[in-house]
Design a protein around this motif. Sequence first.
Motif, mmCIF file in Angstrom:
data_model
loop_
_atom_site.group_PDB
_atom_site.id
_atom_site.type_symbol
_atom_site.label_atom_id
_atom_site.label_comp_id
_atom_site.label_asym_id
_atom_site.label_seq_id
_atom_site.Cartn_x
_atom_site.Cartn_y
_atom_site.Cartn_z
ATOM 1 N N THR A 4 64.870 13.608 13.152
ATOM 2 C CA THR A 4 64.564 12.195 13.370
ATOM 3 C C THR A 4 64.767 11.892 14.841
ATOM 4 O OG1 THR A 4 65.340 11.639 11.164
ATOM 5 C CG2 THR A 4 65.175 9.837 12.722
ATOM 6 N N HIS A 5 63.844 11.136 15.386
ATOM 7 C CA HIS A 5 63.924 10.771 16.801
ATOM 8 C C HIS A 5 63.410 9.354 16.966
ATOM 9 C CE1 HIS A 5 64.597 11.995 20.879
ATOM 10 N NE2 HIS A 5 64.567 13.264 20.574
ATOM 11 N N TRP A 6 63.891 8.648 17.963
ATOM 12 C CA TRP A 6 63.406 7.310 18.288
ATOM 13 C C TRP A 6 63.076 7.282 19.764
ATOM 14 C CZ3 TRP A 6 62.274 3.017 15.506
ATOM 15 C CH2 TRP A 6 62.030 1.858 16.228
ATOM 16 N N HIS A 7 61.893 6.736 20.103
ATOM 17 C CA HIS A 7 61.513 6.640 21.511
ATOM 18 C C HIS A 7 60.516 5.513 21.690
ATOM 19 C CE1 HIS A 7 61.049 8.018 25.594
ATOM 20 N NE2 HIS A 7 59.753 8.126 25.436
ATOM 21 N N ARG A 8 60.860 4.554 22.519
ATOM 22 C CA ARG A 8 59.982 3.456 22.903
ATOM 23 C C ARG A 8 59.340 2.722 21.723
ATOM 24 N NH1 ARG A 8 56.786 5.055 28.392
ATOM 25 N NH2 ARG A 8 58.623 5.282 29.668
ATOM 26 N N TYR A 25 57.481 15.841 23.328
ATOM 27 C CA TYR A 25 57.179 17.254 23.536
ATOM 28 C C TYR A 25 57.585 18.004 22.283
ATOM 29 C CZ TYR A 25 56.709 15.876 28.375
ATOM 30 O OH TYR A 25 56.297 15.251 29.523
ATOM 31 N N VAL A 26 56.672 18.789 21.731
ATOM 32 C CA VAL A 26 56.912 19.547 20.510
ATOM 33 C C VAL A 26 56.949 21.028 20.882
ATOM 34 C CG1 VAL A 26 56.072 20.068 18.194
ATOM 35 C CG2 VAL A 26 55.658 17.808 19.188
ATOM 36 N N LEU A 27 58.097 21.657 20.654
ATOM 37 C CA LEU A 27 58.289 23.074 20.962
ATOM 38 C C LEU A 27 58.214 23.875 19.672
ATOM 39 C CD1 LEU A 27 59.028 25.269 23.044
ATOM 40 C CD2 LEU A 27 61.432 24.775 22.535
ATOM 41 N N ALA A 76 61.940 13.795 23.549
ATOM 42 C CA ALA A 76 61.323 12.575 24.060
ATOM 43 C C ALA A 76 61.814 12.376 25.484
ATOM 44 C CB ALA A 76 61.684 11.384 23.194
ATOM 45 N N GLU A 77 60.908 12.510 26.434
ATOM 46 C CA GLU A 77 61.284 12.383 27.836
ATOM 47 C C GLU A 77 60.062 12.002 28.653
ATOM 48 O OE1 GLU A 77 64.177 11.874 30.138
ATOM 49 O OE2 GLU A 77 64.704 12.996 28.346
ATOM 50 N N LEU A 100 52.675 15.041 23.575
ATOM 51 C CA LEU A 100 52.029 13.919 22.904
ATOM 52 C C LEU A 100 52.267 12.685 23.763
ATOM 53 C CD1 LEU A 100 53.284 14.577 19.280
ATOM 54 C CD2 LEU A 100 51.178 15.360 20.339
ATOM 55 N N GLN A 101 51.192 12.116 24.265
ATOM 56 C CA GLN A 101 51.299 10.996 25.187
ATOM 57 C C GLN A 101 50.565 9.796 24.612
ATOM 58 O OE1 GLN A 101 49.794 11.907 29.070
ATOM 59 N NE2 GLN A 101 51.264 10.551 30.028
#
Length: 137
Positions: free
Chosen positions: A51-55, A116-118, A110-111, A127-128
């Motif tokens: 799980t991640h949160w960004h903007r 970015y998916v590795l 998320a930066e 992913l932009q």
Amino acid sequence: LDTHGCALRCSALTDPSQDSQFIVAGDDCVYLYQPDERGPCFAFDGHKLLTHWHRGYLLLLTDNNKSPTKSDYGSRQTSPTEKHILTIYDLDNKFIAYSAVFDDVIDVLAEWGSFYVLTRDKTLYMLQEKDTQTKLE
């Protein structure tokens, strides 16, 4: 506030614009917590891996629990790859912003305004978000 928790890497914090809520992603629901009370919950299917949160976006990485087909048994691959579904949700506007299947995801970062998916095969996907005018078109 509750007695249930989540798996490793299945929690995140929202940005201050979202009141810095704590996100807990269980297999049945995604719960949002504020410092003094439990906020809304959202039902998303699948076993959560990350799980991640960004903007303003909630990113969930889940197992692709599709049953194998007959052709999968006869394949020549020595080590089958694991499929993961990456889904990015806009919770404020209640829609799926992005969804795709990736092979063997190691991590999602998320930066610099992007995700970015590795993957295990040493591929890094960026992913932009598109600008507003492009989205409207």
